[in-house]
Design an enzyme around this catalytic site. Structure first.
Site, PDB file in Angstrom:
ATOM      1  N   ASP A 169       0.946  -1.114   0.124  1.00 55.62           N
ATOM      2  CA  ASP A 169       0.014  -0.072   0.099  1.00 55.62           C
ATOM      3  C   ASP A 169       0.773   1.346   0.012  1.00 55.62           C
ATOM      4  O   ASP A 169       0.338   2.381  -0.575  1.00 55.62           O
ATOM      5  CB  ASP A 169      -0.810   0.008   1.341  1.00 55.62           C
ATOM      6  N   ARG A 176      -0.616   6.755  -6.622  1.00 56.75           N
ATOM      7  CA  ARG A 176      -1.914   7.481  -6.549  1.00 56.75           C
ATOM      8  C   ARG A 176      -1.935   8.887  -6.754  1.00 56.75           C
ATOM      9  O   ARG A 176      -2.549   9.454  -7.453  1.00 56.75           O
ATOM     10  CB  ARG A 176      -3.060   6.799  -5.697  1.00 56.75           C
ATOM     11  N   SER A 191      -7.112   0.459   0.176  1.00 60.05           N
ATOM     12  CA  SER A 191      -6.056   0.978   0.796  1.00 60.05           C
ATOM     13  C   SER A 191      -6.346   1.384   2.056  1.00 60.05           C
ATOM     14  O   SER A 191      -5.467   0.974   2.894  1.00 60.05           O
ATOM     15  CB  SER A 191      -5.532   2.399  -0.031  1.00 60.05           C
ATOM     16  N   LYS A 195      -4.678  -1.145   5.449  1.00 57.93           N
ATOM     17  CA  LYS A 195      -3.871  -0.868   6.966  1.00 57.93           C
ATOM     18  C   LYS A 195      -4.705  -1.233   8.177  1.00 57.93           C
ATOM     19  O   LYS A 195      -4.126  -1.612   9.017  1.00 57.93           O
ATOM     20  CB  LYS A 195      -3.705   0.682   6.916  1.00 57.93           C
TER      21      LYS A 195
END
Length: 458
Positions: A169, A176, A191, A195
């Site tokens: 990520d 991005r 994303s 996490k």
């Protein structure tokens, strides 16, 4: 391992497949994530795939596969040794969105552990870690052992990803921001959840923004993202709820770095400025859900009042300061919040018209904050901890021409002109007061999310 996983996969084939509207399976998604984490897939190919995914969208199954694969791309945190329910909050991003500094100590004060893994500025929105960096000495880059130690001591910790936690990520997140592929429900969902799931959460509260300052400005897109994240997290075994909240104006009265931290400290100290009332209310509602999902209360409303009690009696402030100190922060910076703020250049912008503030293009305001020096145009660029905007009038306020509308703080004088023009473009005045917009317009629990996704046509 499936037969397909044994077969040779090539990134160029997967780029073409997604470019042409195809759907990738879990093995193909896993191949991309593994190559991202290991660095074996070139950044230009990852960028091309991100654009293809942005243009054609990710299906629900692709999104779930991407979230799980990224979660498993590195080591994971196990909060079970803390002896508490681990609950976190995450926002999809906005301008002046600083609730993390309030909800973490509020929820921790009411008995839940808050292992918060946060990020940096992305696009027009600010970054929680950039704001915390304005506190001298504060360390967000903790090892998992240090992370657990701070949680054990304070009940809450706000940290960055470690090099080994969700490494895929970290790469895609930065790409991005640099390739114009931020505003994608599937990519945002994967994303965020990668996490959060890697933190071993028992429960998660999502703050999904809608309105002019949200990444997904259309309400239907925000609803879809909220439902998608709730259903994805629940499928992975984490109790989750999403609140759809207004980002049609900056949250609170400040947008920047240090000035946002200072605004939160004022609220934790019991101050109640009118322009910060929406920030206070939303933080209590989010914390209320965290406390409820963590088993502290039978309902979210009871959680709200428990959080309000922790705010009123100073417990939340004490925990916030303990957390800052435990992560290396110098508490002397809070002795005088104004003295600690030393911008390179300041300009008071007076109202250029009279009337009611009818609408605010909050994304444009976010870019104004970024241009003052508070954000970054390239990954790794430093940000100015003292840059930002303090708003003296918000949506619905009646202003007279010539009265203070906003104060701009910039790195230097040359950086003031463009943000001033952006602010003027962003504000609409009217002769009549605008309709009131609810702060929280909808709440998605698991059943609501699954029903929405069944009916959604994407």
């Amino acid at each position: 391992m499936s037969k397909k996983a044994d077969a040779a996969l090539h990134m160029i084939d997967l780029i073409r497949k997604k470019r042409d509207g195809g759907v990738l399976d879990a093995d193909e998604i896993g191949f991309i994530v593994t190559g991202t984490a290991s660095g074996t897939i070139p950044l230009e190919q990852l960028s091309a795939w991100l654009m293809a995914a942005w243009l054609n969208g990710l299906t629900i199954d692709e999104t779930r596969a991407l979230a799980v694969a990224m979660r498993d791309s590195g080591e994971k945190f196990d909060p079970s040794r803390l002896g508490k329910q681990a609950v976190d909050k995450h926002s999809t991003g906005g301008v002046g969105d600083k609730t993390s500094f309030l909800v973490a100590p509020l929820a921790a004060a009411c008995g839940v552990a808050v292992p918060m893994i946060s990020g940096r500025a992305l696009g027009h929105t600010g970054g929680t870690l950039d704001k915390l960096d304005s506190i001298p000495g504060f360390r967000s880059a903790l090892t998992l052992t240090e992370f657990e130690a701070v949680l054990g001591q304070c009940g809450a910790a706000i940290v960055s990803q470690t090099p080994t936690l969700v490494p895929a990520d970290r790469v895609l997140y930065a790409l991005r921001d640099r390739t114009g592929t931020v505003e994608s429900p599937g990519l945002i969902c994967a994303s965020i959840l990668s996490k959060k799931l890697a933190a071993g959460l028992n429960a998660l509260v999502l703050d999904v923004k809608t309105g002019s300052g949200a990444f997904l400005r259309k309400r239907a897109n925000a609803e879809y993202l909220a439902a998608l994240m709730v259903a994805t997290a629940e499928a992975a075994g984490t109790r989750t709820v999403a609140l759809l909240t207004d980002m049609g104006q900056p949250l609170g009265r400040t947008a920047g770095n240090w000035i946002e931290v200072a605004e939160c400290v004022e609220l934790l100290r019991g101050e109640m400025p009118e322009e910060s009332s929406d920030l206070r209310e939303l933080s209590l509602r989010l914390a209320g859900w965290m406390i409820h999902l963590g088993g502290g209360t039978k309902t979210a409303d009871q959680g709200y009042w428990a959080a309000a009690g922790a705010l009123a009696d100073g417990t939340a402030l004490k925990l916030f300061l303990e957390m800052v100190k435990a992560q290396g922060g110098d508490l002397a910076v809070f002795d005088d919040l104004k003295v600690s703020h030393k911008p390179g250049a300041t300009q008071e912008l007076k109202a250029w018209k009279s009337g009611y503030v009818a609408a605010m293009d909050t994304m444009e305001l976010g870019w104004a904050v970024q241009r003052l020096g508070a954000g970054r145009e390239k990954a790794g660029e430093p940000v100015d901890p003292n840059a930002g905007i303090e708003f003296h009038a918000k949506r619905g306020a009646r202003v007279e021409g010539g009265q203070p509308f906003a104060t701009l703080y910039a790195t230097n004088e040359t950086m003031l002109a463009e943000p001033v023009e952006r602010i003027k473009r962003a504000i609409t005045f009217s002769d009549e007061p605008p309709e009131t917009v609810p702060l929280v317009s909808h709440i998605f629990a698991r059943e609501d999310a699954e029903a929405y996704l069944r009916d959604a046509i994407r």
